[in-house]
Design a protein around this motif. Structure first.
Motif, PDB file in Angstrom:
ATOM      1  N   ALA A 151       1.254  -1.161  -0.033  1.00  0.00           N
ATOM      2  CA  ALA A 151      -0.128  -0.267  -0.268  1.00  0.00           C
ATOM      3  C   ALA A 151       0.528   1.801   0.158  1.00  0.00           C
ATOM      4  CB  ALA A 151      -1.012  -0.113   1.297  1.00  0.00           C
ATOM      5  N   LYS A 152       1.260   0.986   0.546  1.00  0.00           N
ATOM      6  CA  LYS A 152       2.458   2.285   0.911  1.00  0.00           C
ATOM      7  C   LYS A 152       3.829   2.900  -0.740  1.00  0.00           C
ATOM      8  CE  LYS A 152       5.635   4.507   4.364  1.00  0.00           C
ATOM      9  NZ  LYS A 152       5.684   4.133   5.860  1.00  0.00           N
ATOM     10  N   ARG A 153       4.453   1.207  -1.137  1.00  0.00           N
ATOM     11  CA  ARG A 153       4.519   1.259  -2.699  1.00  0.00           C
ATOM     12  C   ARG A 153       4.142   2.120  -3.168  1.00  0.00           C
ATOM     13  NH1 ARG A 153       4.803  -1.725  -7.081  1.00  0.00           N
ATOM     14  NH2 ARG A 153       3.543  -3.190  -6.509  1.00  0.00           N
ATOM     15  N   LEU A 154       2.461   1.944  -3.348  1.00  0.00           N
ATOM     16  CA  LEU A 154       1.530   2.407  -4.654  1.00  0.00           C
ATOM     17  C   LEU A 154       0.689   3.980  -4.087  1.00  0.00           C
ATOM     18  CD1 LEU A 154      -0.203  -1.631  -5.138  1.00  0.00           C
ATOM     19  CD2 LEU A 154       1.533   0.398  -6.341  1.00  0.00           C
ATOM     20  N   ASN A 155       1.628   4.214  -3.138  1.00  0.00           N
ATOM     21  CA  ASN A 155       1.002   5.907  -2.307  1.00  0.00           C
ATOM     22  C   ASN A 155      -0.136   5.674  -2.433  1.00  0.00           C
ATOM     23  OD1 ASN A 155       3.605   7.382  -2.597  1.00  0.00           O
ATOM     24  ND2 ASN A 155       3.670   7.267  -4.859  1.00  0.00           N
ATOM     25  N   LYS A 156      -1.080   4.727  -1.461  1.00  0.00           N
ATOM     26  CA  LYS A 156      -2.624   4.741  -0.841  1.00  0.00           C
ATOM     27  C   LYS A 156      -2.603   5.347   0.239  1.00  0.00           C
ATOM     28  CE  LYS A 156      -3.495   2.038  -4.560  1.00  0.00           C
ATOM     29  NZ  LYS A 156      -4.143   2.704  -5.673  1.00  0.00           N
ATOM     30  N   ASN A 157      -3.656   5.934   0.100  1.00  0.00           N
ATOM     31  CA  ASN A 157      -4.198   6.106   1.546  1.00  0.00           C
ATOM     32  C   ASN A 157      -5.091   5.948   1.979  1.00  0.00           C
ATOM     33  OD1 ASN A 157      -4.763   8.829   3.147  1.00  0.00           O
ATOM     34  ND2 ASN A 157      -5.877   9.711   2.203  1.00  0.00           N
ATOM     35  N   THR A 158      -4.538   4.442   3.140  1.00  0.00           N
ATOM     36  CA  THR A 158      -4.984   3.669   3.954  1.00  0.00           C
ATOM     37  C   THR A 158      -4.171   3.662   5.086  1.00  0.00           C
ATOM     38  OG1 THR A 158      -3.371   2.210   2.869  1.00  0.00           O
ATOM     39  CG2 THR A 158      -5.493   2.258   1.748  1.00  0.00           C
ATOM     40  N   PRO A 159      -4.837   3.319   6.066  1.00  0.00           N
ATOM     41  CA  PRO A 159      -4.668   3.368   7.200  1.00  0.00           C
ATOM     42  C   PRO A 159      -3.011   2.595   7.804  1.00  0.00           C
ATOM     43  CG  PRO A 159      -6.909   2.333   7.679  1.00  0.00           C
ATOM     44  CD  PRO A 159      -6.404   2.668   6.295  1.00  0.00           C
ATOM     45  N   CYS A 160      -3.199   1.429   6.980  1.00  0.00           N
ATOM     46  CA  CYS A 160      -1.304   0.930   7.064  1.00  0.00           C
ATOM     47  C   CYS A 160       0.012   1.609   6.836  1.00  0.00           C
ATOM     48  CB  CYS A 160      -2.200  -0.492   6.068  1.00  0.00           C
ATOM     49  SG  CYS A 160      -1.968  -0.239   4.519  1.00  0.00           S
ATOM     50  N   THR A 161      -0.301   2.560   5.820  1.00  0.00           N
ATOM     51  CA  THR A 161       0.709   2.761   5.071  1.00  0.00           C
ATOM     52  C   THR A 161       1.728   4.218   6.475  1.00  0.00           C
ATOM     53  OG1 THR A 161      -0.612   4.716   4.830  1.00  0.00           O
ATOM     54  CG2 THR A 161       0.018   3.377   2.859  1.00  0.00           C
ATOM     55  N   LYS A 162       0.692   3.603   7.516  1.00  0.00           N
ATOM     56  CA  LYS A 162       0.955   4.949   8.860  1.00  0.00           C
ATOM     57  C   LYS A 162       0.787   4.127   9.866  1.00  0.00           C
ATOM     58  CE  LYS A 162      -1.667   8.531   7.301  1.00  0.00           C
ATOM     59  NZ  LYS A 162      -2.588   7.722   6.191  1.00  0.00           N
ATOM     60  N   THR A 163      -0.081   2.741  10.139  1.00  0.00           N
ATOM     61  CA  THR A 163       0.509   2.303  11.196  1.00  0.00           C
ATOM     62  C   THR A 163       1.489   0.945  10.746  1.00  0.00           C
ATOM     63  OG1 THR A 163      -1.549   1.144  10.123  1.00  0.00           O
ATOM     64  CG2 THR A 163      -2.078   3.195  12.023  1.00  0.00           C
ATOM     65  N   GLY A 164       1.818   1.218   9.866  1.00  0.00           N
ATOM     66  CA  GLY A 164       2.659  -1.066   8.786  1.00  0.00           C
ATOM     67  C   GLY A 164       1.717  -1.775   9.468  1.00  0.00           C
ATOM     68  N   LYS A 165       0.815  -2.494   9.670  1.00  0.00           N
ATOM     69  CA  LYS A 165      -0.235  -3.678  10.163  1.00  0.00           C
ATOM     70  C   LYS A 165      -1.738  -2.961   9.532  1.00  0.00           C
ATOM     71  CE  LYS A 165      -1.152  -1.767  14.701  1.00  0.00           C
ATOM     72  NZ  LYS A 165      -1.720  -3.367  16.212  1.00  0.00           N
ATOM     73  N   CYS A 166      -2.150  -4.432   9.021  1.00  0.00           N
ATOM     74  CA  CYS A 166      -4.067  -3.885   8.547  1.00  0.00           C
ATOM     75  C   CYS A 166      -4.547  -3.080   9.192  1.00  0.00           C
ATOM     76  CB  CYS A 166      -4.018  -5.373   8.438  1.00  0.00           C
ATOM     77  SG  CYS A 166      -5.432  -5.030   7.390  1.00  0.00           S
ATOM     78  N   MET A 167      -5.657  -2.532   9.539  1.00  0.00           N
ATOM     79  CA  MET A 167      -6.649  -1.913  10.020  1.00  0.00           C
ATOM     80  C   MET A 167      -7.704  -2.590  10.128  1.00  0.00           C
ATOM     81  SD  MET A 167      -4.389  -0.479  12.046  1.00  0.00           S
ATOM     82  CE  MET A 167      -5.519   0.763  13.510  1.00  0.00           C
ATOM     83  N   ASN A 168      -7.965  -3.352   9.061  1.00  0.00           N
ATOM     84  CA  ASN A 168      -9.188  -3.179   8.497  1.00  0.00           C
ATOM     85  C   ASN A 168     -10.385  -2.715   7.543  1.00  0.00           C
ATOM     86  OD1 ASN A 168      -9.145  -6.390   8.743  1.00  0.00           O
ATOM     87  ND2 ASN A 168      -9.037  -5.992  10.867  1.00  0.00           N
ATOM     88  N   CYS A 169      -9.360  -1.846   7.141  1.00  0.00           N
ATOM     89  CA  CYS A 169      -9.900  -0.827   6.648  1.00  0.00           C
ATOM     90  C   CYS A 169     -10.990  -1.064   5.717  1.00  0.00           C
ATOM     91  CB  CYS A 169      -8.988   0.338   5.656  1.00  0.00           C
ATOM     92  SG  CYS A 169      -8.153  -0.347   4.359  1.00  0.00           S
ATOM     93  N   LYS A 170     -11.865   0.089   5.586  1.00  0.00           N
ATOM     94  CA  LYS A 170     -12.765   0.044   4.188  1.00  0.00           C
ATOM     95  C   LYS A 170     -12.644   1.350   2.794  1.00  0.00           C
ATOM     96  CE  LYS A 170     -14.720  -3.214   6.064  1.00  0.00           C
ATOM     97  NZ  LYS A 170     -15.125  -4.565   5.469  1.00  0.00           N
ATOM     98  N   SER A 171     -11.111   1.649   3.572  1.00  0.00           N
ATOM     99  CA  SER A 171     -11.664   3.038   2.385  1.00  0.00           C
ATOM    100  C   SER A 171     -11.570   2.622   1.178  1.00  0.00           C
ATOM    101  CB  SER A 171      -9.392   3.084   2.216  1.00  0.00           C
ATOM    102  OG  SER A 171      -9.018   3.810   1.315  1.00  0.00           O
ATOM    103  N   LEU A 172     -11.187   3.582  -0.125  1.00  0.00           N
ATOM    104  CA  LEU A 172     -11.529   3.722  -1.557  1.00  0.00           C
ATOM    105  C   LEU A 172      -9.836   2.830  -1.941  1.00  0.00           C
ATOM    106  CD1 LEU A 172     -14.242   6.165  -2.786  1.00  0.00           C
ATOM    107  CD2 LEU A 172     -13.814   4.051  -3.585  1.00  0.00           C
TER     108      LEU A 172
END
Ligand code: SF4
Length: 202
Positions: A151-172
Motif C-alpha cells: 500500500a505504501k509502495r503504491l502511495n495509497k491513502n490507507t491506515p496501514c501506510t501509517k501504522t504498518g499493519k492492517c487496520m481492516n479498512c473500508k477505504s476506497l
C-alpha cells in the motif's frame, strides 16, 4: 523445512523446483522464452529484484509488458485481458504454507485471476522468506507485512501506510480486495512453484 513444503505441494498436485541462486533461476526461465511464446506477468517486487522483467524485454518471446513507458490505462486493461490467453504467466506470491497452500492478495484481480485460470503455464516465484507454517500465519504475514508495504509502495491513502499493519479498512484505496488460496489443481503441470533461497519481495 523446504523438503516438507515441496512434499506438501506435490500432494496438492503442484510441481516445484528449488534454486540456490538467481542465475540458476534465470537460466531455467530463459529456456521457455522462445519466439512466439506469449508471456504475461503479475506485479511483483520479487520479479523486479530477480531481473525477470528485463529478461523478458531482452528475450525473443512476446512480452505483454504492462510497464512500457507511456502505456495508457486502456492499453493496460487490454494487456490484462490478453494475459488470460498467454502461454506463460509469471508472478510472485504473498505467502506459502508448509501444508502446500499458496496465498495471494490482489487489489483489482489482474494477478490472481490469470494465476487461477487462463494461461497454459504459470510460474510462481517465491523467496524462502515467504514460507510460513500454516494458514493463520499466511494471513498474518499478508496483513502485517506484505499489504502495508505494498500500500505504501503504491502511495495509497490507507491506515496501514501509517501504522504498518492492517487496520481492516473500508477505504476506497484499499488494496485488499481479493484473497486467493491455491491448494490443488487438475493439471499438475500447469502451476509450478519456483522456490529461490533468500529474501525476495515482501
Ligand atoms: S485492508 Fe486496508 S488497512 Fe488493511 S492492509 Fe488492506 S489497505 Fe491496509
Amino acid at each position: 523445512m523446504i523438503y516438507k513444503l515441496r512434499k506438501a505441494l506435490e500432494k496438492n498436485r503442484i510441481e516445484s523446483e528449488l534454486f540456490s541462486t538467481k542465475d540458476e533461476l534465470i537460466y531455467s526461465i530463459n529456456n521457455f522464452l522462445k519466439p512466439k511464446v506469449i508471456v504475461g506477468v503479475g506485479d511483483s517486487k520479487t520479479l523486479e529484484q530477480l531481473g525477470i522483467y528485463t529478461l523478458l524485454r531482452n528475450s525473443s518471446c512476446t512480452f505483454l509488458d504492462k510497464y512500457k513507458p507511456d502505456i495508457t490505462k486502456k492499453e493496460k486493461y487490454e494487456l490484462y485481458r490478453k494475459n488470460f490467453s498467454a502461454d506463460l504467466f509469471i508472478s510472485g506470491i504473498n505467502a506459502i504454507t508448509l501444508e502446500g497452500k499458496i496465498f495471494n492478495l490482489d487489489g483489482n484481480g489482474s494477478r490472481v485471476a490469470p494465476i487461477i485460470f487462463g494461461p497454459k503455464k504459470v510460474f510462481l516465484i517465491c523467496g524462502t522468506n515467504k514460507i510460513v507454517p500454516n494458514d493463520e500465519e499466511a494471513i498474518y504475514r499478508i496483513k502485517n507485512i506484505a499489504a502495508p508495504i505494498d500500500a505504501k509502495r503504491l502511495n495509497k491513502n490507507t491506515p496501514c501506510t501509517k501504522t504498518g499493519k492492517c487496520m481492516n479498512c473500508k477505504s476506497l484505496n484499499k488494496i485488499c480486495n481479493y484473497y486467493s488460496i491455491i491448494q490443488g489443481q487438475f493439471d499438475k503441470q500447469r502451476i509450478k512453484v519456483l522456490l529461490i533461497e533468500g529474501e525476495y519481495g515482501f
